[in-house]
Design an enzyme around this catalytic site. Structure first.
Site: not given
Length: 116
Positions: A2, A12, A59, A72, A108
């Site tokens: 993503h 991130k 990621h 995160y 996904d």
């Protein structure tokens, strides 16, 4: 795998606080010398590694243990209309995932082949 598209591209920091993960990033910056290459690392509560993910990278991760928890920090809020992804097993990237047993959400699994 993503990422968020501009103008909400995000940076991130990812850390595994319990258990362990196989963490992967893919360089999607078409002008980069590492375009379409991936980097993978195991993050765990034991090794305490943190992964920095710059803007322009997709990621994703695979949990390696039950009861795994991931923390995160992101530079942008989530904007659904800017959310994008590439398929975890797309041959354009050749990612070698560690385990055959997987649970992957439908979204996904259904990303189109990466073309550019």
């Amino acid at each position: 795998m993503h990422y968020q598209a501009a103008p909400f591209a995000e940076t991130k920091l990812v850390r595994c606080t319990s258990g362990s993960i196989f963490d992967v990033i893919i360089d999607l910056r078409s002008s980069s010398r590492t375009f379409k290459q991936y980097f993978a690392v195991e993050l765990s509560s034991k090794n305490r590694k943190i992964l920095y993910i710059p803007e322009g990278f997709a990621h994703g991760f695979q949990t390696l243990e039950d009861e795994t928890e991931v923390f995160y920090q992101m530079s942008q809020a989530y904007y659904a209309e800017h959310a994008r992804g590439v398929r975890w097993n797309d041959p354009a990237f050749g990612i070698e995932w560690p385990a055959d047993k997987r649970t992957v959400i439908e979204r996904d699994m259904n990303y189109a082949d990466f073309l550019l």
